[in-house]
Design a protein around this motif. Structure first.
Motif, PDB file in Angstrom:
ATOM      1  N   ASN A 109       0.918  -1.182  -0.052  1.00 58.74           N
ATOM      2  CA  ASN A 109      -0.221  -0.115  -0.162  1.00 58.74           C
ATOM      3  C   ASN A 109       0.893   1.206  -0.106  1.00 58.74           C
ATOM      4  OD1 ASN A 109      -2.376   1.185  -0.183  1.00 58.74           O
ATOM      5  ND2 ASN A 109      -2.533   1.508   2.030  1.00 58.74           N
ATOM      6  N   THR A 110       1.804   1.348  -0.895  1.00 56.47           N
ATOM      7  CA  THR A 110       2.573   2.143  -0.989  1.00 56.47           C
ATOM      8  C   THR A 110       2.942   2.746  -2.650  1.00 56.47           C
ATOM      9  OG1 THR A 110       4.828   3.465  -0.102  1.00 56.47           O
ATOM     10  CG2 THR A 110       4.931   1.016  -1.117  1.00 56.47           C
ATOM     11  N   SER A 111       3.671   3.612  -2.931  1.00 56.99           N
ATOM     12  CA  SER A 111       4.008   4.009  -4.203  1.00 56.99           C
ATOM     13  C   SER A 111       5.168   2.790  -4.668  1.00 56.99           C
ATOM     14  CB  SER A 111       4.302   5.471  -4.467  1.00 56.99           C
ATOM     15  OG  SER A 111       5.638   5.737  -3.957  1.00 56.99           O
ATOM     16  N   GLN A 112       5.077   2.757  -6.150  1.00 60.21           N
ATOM     17  CA  GLN A 112       6.228   2.106  -6.777  1.00 60.21           C
ATOM     18  C   GLN A 112       7.557   2.791  -6.654  1.00 60.21           C
ATOM     19  OE1 GLN A 112       5.566   1.095 -10.882  1.00 60.21           O
ATOM     20  NE2 GLN A 112       7.757   0.572 -11.185  1.00 60.21           N
ATOM     21  N   SER A 113       7.494   4.164  -6.540  1.00 55.86           N
ATOM     22  CA  SER A 113       8.729   4.948  -6.204  1.00 55.86           C
ATOM     23  C   SER A 113       9.271   4.968  -4.936  1.00 55.86           C
ATOM     24  CB  SER A 113       8.346   6.334  -6.593  1.00 55.86           C
ATOM     25  OG  SER A 113       7.431   6.827  -5.715  1.00 55.86           O
ATOM     26  N   ALA A 114       8.569   4.576  -4.067  1.00 61.47           N
ATOM     27  CA  ALA A 114       8.998   3.986  -2.675  1.00 61.47           C
ATOM     28  C   ALA A 114       9.896   2.912  -2.770  1.00 61.47           C
ATOM     29  CB  ALA A 114       7.853   3.829  -1.707  1.00 61.47           C
ATOM     30  N   ILE A 115       9.257   1.744  -3.585  1.00 61.92           N
ATOM     31  CA  ILE A 115      10.009   0.449  -3.656  1.00 61.92           C
ATOM     32  C   ILE A 115      11.270   0.916  -4.659  1.00 61.92           C
ATOM     33  CG2 ILE A 115       9.912  -1.633  -4.676  1.00 61.92           C
ATOM     34  CD1 ILE A 115       7.694  -1.123  -2.488  1.00 61.92           C
ATOM     35  N   VAL A 116      11.263   1.616  -5.519  1.00 58.36           N
ATOM     36  CA  VAL A 116      12.509   2.072  -6.274  1.00 58.36           C
ATOM     37  C   VAL A 116      13.422   2.541  -5.393  1.00 58.36           C
ATOM     38  CG1 VAL A 116      13.269   3.451  -8.039  1.00 58.36           C
ATOM     39  CG2 VAL A 116      11.414   2.100  -8.510  1.00 58.36           C
ATOM     40  N   GLY A 117      13.105   3.497  -4.361  1.00 57.62           N
ATOM     41  CA  GLY A 117      13.695   4.037  -3.301  1.00 57.62           C
ATOM     42  C   GLY A 117      14.644   2.880  -2.657  1.00 57.62           C
ATOM     43  N   PHE A 118      13.641   2.159  -2.009  1.00 57.78           N
ATOM     44  CA  PHE A 118      14.335   0.995  -1.256  1.00 57.78           C
ATOM     45  C   PHE A 118      15.513   0.340  -1.745  1.00 57.78           C
ATOM     46  CE2 PHE A 118       9.723   0.584   0.952  1.00 57.78           C
ATOM     47  CZ  PHE A 118      10.012   1.743   1.586  1.00 57.78           C
ATOM     48  N   GLU A 119      14.965  -0.225  -3.058  1.00 51.10           N
ATOM     49  CA  GLU A 119      16.171  -0.896  -3.884  1.00 51.10           C
ATOM     50  C   GLU A 119      17.119  -0.131  -4.366  1.00 51.10           C
ATOM     51  OE1 GLU A 119      13.948  -3.068  -6.838  1.00 51.10           O
ATOM     52  OE2 GLU A 119      12.869  -4.239  -5.448  1.00 51.10           O
ATOM     53  N   ARG A 120      17.135   0.913  -4.597  1.00 50.65           N
ATOM     54  CA  ARG A 120      18.167   1.921  -4.961  1.00 50.65           C
ATOM     55  C   ARG A 120      19.073   2.460  -3.974  1.00 50.65           C
ATOM     56  NH1 ARG A 120      15.890   4.679 -10.645  1.00 50.65           N
ATOM     57  NH2 ARG A 120      15.850   2.763 -11.522  1.00 50.65           N
ATOM     58  N   GLY A 121      18.455   2.465  -2.551  1.00 50.25           N
ATOM     59  CA  GLY A 121      19.164   2.613  -1.467  1.00 50.25           C
ATOM     60  C   GLY A 121      19.163   4.229  -0.991  1.00 50.25           C
ATOM     61  N   ARG A 122      17.916   4.901  -1.551  1.00 53.19           N
ATOM     62  CA  ARG A 122      17.521   6.259  -1.305  1.00 53.19           C
ATOM     63  C   ARG A 122      17.003   6.299   0.358  1.00 53.19           C
ATOM     64  NH1 ARG A 122      16.228   6.898  -6.945  1.00 53.19           N
ATOM     65  NH2 ARG A 122      14.064   6.686  -6.535  1.00 53.19           N
ATOM     66  N   ASN A 123      16.475   5.302   0.554  1.00 51.50           N
ATOM     67  CA  ASN A 123      15.822   5.163   1.688  1.00 51.50           C
ATOM     68  C   ASN A 123      15.818   3.792   2.177  1.00 51.50           C
ATOM     69  OD1 ASN A 123      14.620   7.807   1.623  1.00 51.50           O
ATOM     70  ND2 ASN A 123      13.134   6.728   0.086  1.00 51.50           N
ATOM     71  N   ILE A 124      15.890   3.550   3.717  1.00 52.96           N
ATOM     72  CA  ILE A 124      15.938   2.254   4.238  1.00 52.96           C
ATOM     73  C   ILE A 124      14.506   1.779   4.160  1.00 52.96           C
ATOM     74  CG2 ILE A 124      15.891   3.009   6.692  1.00 52.96           C
ATOM     75  CD1 ILE A 124      17.936   0.474   6.915  1.00 52.96           C
ATOM     76  N   ILE A 125      14.236   0.455   4.046  1.00 50.42           N
ATOM     77  CA  ILE A 125      12.714   0.083   4.142  1.00 50.42           C
ATOM     78  C   ILE A 125      12.231   0.638   5.450  1.00 50.42           C
ATOM     79  CG2 ILE A 125      13.280  -2.140   4.763  1.00 50.42           C
ATOM     80  CD1 ILE A 125      11.112  -3.275   2.711  1.00 50.42           C
ATOM     81  N   ALA A 126      11.040   0.699   5.253  1.00 44.97           N
ATOM     82  CA  ALA A 126      10.204   1.439   6.423  1.00 44.97           C
ATOM     83  C   ALA A 126       9.741  -0.074   7.420  1.00 44.97           C
ATOM     84  CB  ALA A 126       8.940   2.083   6.348  1.00 44.97           C
ATOM     85  N   THR A 127       9.763   0.050   8.771  1.00 40.99           N
ATOM     86  CA  THR A 127       9.428  -1.034   9.486  1.00 40.99           C
ATOM     87  C   THR A 127       8.278  -1.651   9.232  1.00 40.99           C
ATOM     88  OG1 THR A 127      10.539   0.185  11.205  1.00 40.99           O
ATOM     89  CG2 THR A 127       9.244  -1.712  12.090  1.00 40.99           C
ATOM     90  N   PRO A 128       7.016  -1.235   9.012  1.00 45.93           N
ATOM     91  CA  PRO A 128       5.795  -1.877   8.688  1.00 45.93           C
ATOM     92  C   PRO A 128       5.859  -2.555   7.342  1.00 45.93           C
ATOM     93  CG  PRO A 128       5.336   0.369   9.197  1.00 45.93           C
ATOM     94  CD  PRO A 128       6.793   0.307   8.859  1.00 45.93           C
ATOM     95  N   PHE A 129       6.763  -2.231   6.536  1.00 47.39           N
ATOM     96  CA  PHE A 129       6.875  -2.572   4.992  1.00 47.39           C
ATOM     97  C   PHE A 129       7.847  -4.150   5.059  1.00 47.39           C
ATOM     98  CE2 PHE A 129       6.251   1.786   2.982  1.00 47.39           C
ATOM     99  CZ  PHE A 129       5.005   1.566   3.205  1.00 47.39           C
ATOM    100  N   LEU A 130       8.807  -3.846   6.085  1.00 46.55           N
ATOM    101  CA  LEU A 130       9.807  -4.823   6.148  1.00 46.55           C
ATOM    102  C   LEU A 130       8.893  -6.058   6.781  1.00 46.55           C
ATOM    103  CD1 LEU A 130      12.578  -6.147   6.320  1.00 46.55           C
ATOM    104  CD2 LEU A 130      12.727  -5.144   8.507  1.00 46.55           C
ATOM    105  N   TYR A 131       8.243  -5.801   8.065  1.00 48.52           N
ATOM    106  CA  TYR A 131       7.745  -6.608   8.773  1.00 48.52           C
ATOM    107  C   TYR A 131       6.411  -7.205   7.899  1.00 48.52           C
ATOM    108  CZ  TYR A 131       4.278  -8.734  12.180  1.00 48.52           C
ATOM    109  OH  TYR A 131       3.553  -9.637  12.779  1.00 48.52           O
TER     110      TYR A 131
END
Length: 155
Positions: A109-131
């Motif tokens: 329930n997030t944006s594709q750009s958030a996933i891109v950000g996680f995979e490219r290292g712009r952001n560390i994955i958020a706790t609820p998403f990791l869980y």
């Protein structure tokens, strides 16, 4: 659909087992007691980096704190999260299961750009998403975060 986390019992159990007050924990984490209380009561989501600090204080796995396993500790667990390895493992996990970035974004329930950000290292994955990923696919958060080298299949 993000799966509701329930780590507050484990946080309290670990803190009390080590005879620490919420004030003691806040001091160890260099935050206000009210901030720690927010994490322990799950009024506020504990960020991944803070979660790692807590795991290090209690010498246990992130998986244990999140309630993904009853195994408290993994052998050869590293103290630090490896962000580069984490982004690589997230991408590998997704591709091995033939999940597109758009589909994973939909699941979380997030944006594709958030996933891109996680995979490219712009952001560390958020706790609820990791869980949610770990719970849904029976994966170890410690492994996805690069704290352990061997994948752990969780039941």
């Amino acid at each position: 659909m993000v799966i509701k986390m329930n780590y507050k019992e484990r946080l309290k159990e670990l803190r009390e087992y080590h005879n620490l007050s919420q004030y003691d924990m806040a001091k160890l984490l260099n935050i206000k007691r009210s901030s720690y209380n927010q994490f322990e009561q799950q009024y506020d989501i504990i960020p991944i980096k803070r979660l790692n600090e807590v795991a290090n204080i209690f010498d246990c796995s992130i998986d244990y704190i999140l309630g993904l396993t009853n195994k408290k500790k993994y052998t050869n667990s590293k103290k630090e999260i490896n962000e580069e390895l984490s982004q690589e493992r997230l991408k590998t996990f997704r591709k091995e299961r033939k999940i597109t970035q758009a589909k994973l974004a939909d699941i979380l329930n997030t944006s594709q750009s958030a996933i891109v950000g996680f995979e490219r290292g712009r952001n560390i994955i958020a706790t609820p998403f990791l869980y949610t990923i770990c719970k849904k696919y029976h994966l170890s958060a410690d492994y996805l975060l690069g704290k352990i080298d061997e994948p752990q299949e969780l039941s």
